[in-house]
Motif scaffolding. Structure first.
Motif, PDB file in Angstrom:
ATOM      1  N   LEU A  54       0.828  -1.209   0.000  1.00 28.86           N
ATOM      2  CA  LEU A  54       0.000   0.000   0.000  1.00 28.86           C
ATOM      3  C   LEU A  54       0.859   1.255   0.000  1.00 28.86           C
ATOM      4  O   LEU A  54       0.472   2.282  -0.559  1.00 28.86           O
ATOM      5  N   VAL A  55       2.032   1.179   0.584  1.00 32.18           N
ATOM      6  CA  VAL A  55       2.948   2.321   0.599  1.00 32.18           C
ATOM      7  C   VAL A  55       3.343   2.688  -0.827  1.00 32.18           C
ATOM      8  O   VAL A  55       3.325   3.862  -1.217  1.00 32.18           O
ATOM      9  N   ILE A  56       3.680   1.695  -1.638  1.00 30.21           N
ATOM     10  CA  ILE A  56       4.052   1.959  -3.025  1.00 30.21           C
ATOM     11  C   ILE A  56       2.851   2.456  -3.815  1.00 30.21           C
ATOM     12  O   ILE A  56       2.950   3.413  -4.592  1.00 30.21           O
ATOM     13  N   ILE A  57       1.709   1.828  -3.626  1.00 28.73           N
ATOM     14  CA  ILE A  57       0.503   2.276  -4.341  1.00 28.73           C
ATOM     15  C   ILE A  57       0.197   3.727  -4.011  1.00 28.73           C
ATOM     16  O   ILE A  57      -0.148   4.519  -4.880  1.00 28.73           O
ATOM     17  N   ARG A  58       0.341   4.111  -2.774  1.00 28.93           N
ATOM     18  CA  ARG A  58       0.076   5.499  -2.334  1.00 28.93           C
ATOM     19  C   ARG A  58       0.962   6.490  -3.080  1.00 28.93           C
ATOM     20  O   ARG A  58       0.545   7.601  -3.385  1.00 28.93           O
ATOM     21  N   ARG A  59       2.190   6.109  -3.387  1.00 26.07           N
ATOM     22  CA  ARG A  59       3.107   7.010  -4.118  1.00 26.07           C
ATOM     23  C   ARG A  59       2.573   7.386  -5.487  1.00 26.07           C
ATOM     24  O   ARG A  59       2.899   8.438  -6.019  1.00 26.07           O
ATOM     25  N   PHE A  60       1.777   6.510  -6.087  1.00 25.52           N
ATOM     26  CA  PHE A  60       1.241   6.768  -7.417  1.00 25.52           C
ATOM     27  C   PHE A  60       0.030   7.695  -7.398  1.00 25.52           C
ATOM     28  O   PHE A  60      -0.378   8.186  -8.429  1.00 25.52           O
ATOM     29  N   CYS A  61      -0.536   7.896  -6.245  1.00 28.97           N
ATOM     30  CA  CYS A  61      -1.764   8.706  -6.128  1.00 28.97           C
ATOM     31  C   CYS A  61      -1.468  10.188  -6.135  1.00 28.97           C
ATOM     32  O   CYS A  61      -0.456  10.649  -5.846  1.00 28.97           O
TER      33      CYS A  61
END
Length: 65
Positions: free
Chosen positions: A58-65
Motif C-alpha cells: 500500500l505504501v508503493i501504491i500510495r506514491r502513485f496517487c
C-alpha cells in the motif's frame, strides 16, 4: 472474496494496476525514468509494476496517487 497471492485474482489485479499506471504515465507524457524519479522508485521497479510482475504494498501504491 479477498485476492491473495495464491488466488487467480491476484495476478489479474497486478496486471490491471500496471495497465492503469502505464496509461496514466503516458497521459502525463512521462517516461518510466521520469515517473520513477517523481515517486522515488527505480525505472526498473516502474517497468516491473507496469508489467504486473511485482507485488505492491500500500505504501508503493500510495506514491502513485
Amino acid at each position: 472474496m479477498r485476492a491473495t497471492r495464491e488466488s487467480p485474482d491476484h495476478d489479474e489485479l497486478l496486471a490491471a494496476f500496471g495497465v492503469a499506471l502505464r496509461a496514466g504515465r503516458l497521459r502525463s507524457m512521462l517516461t518510466q525514468e521520469q515517473a520513477a524519479e517523481r515517486i522515488g522508485l527505480s525505472a526498473r521497479q516502474v517497468q516491473r509494476i507496469e508489467a504486473g510482475t511485482v507485488d505492491l504494498s500500500l505504501v508503493i501504491i500510495r506514491r502513485f496517487c
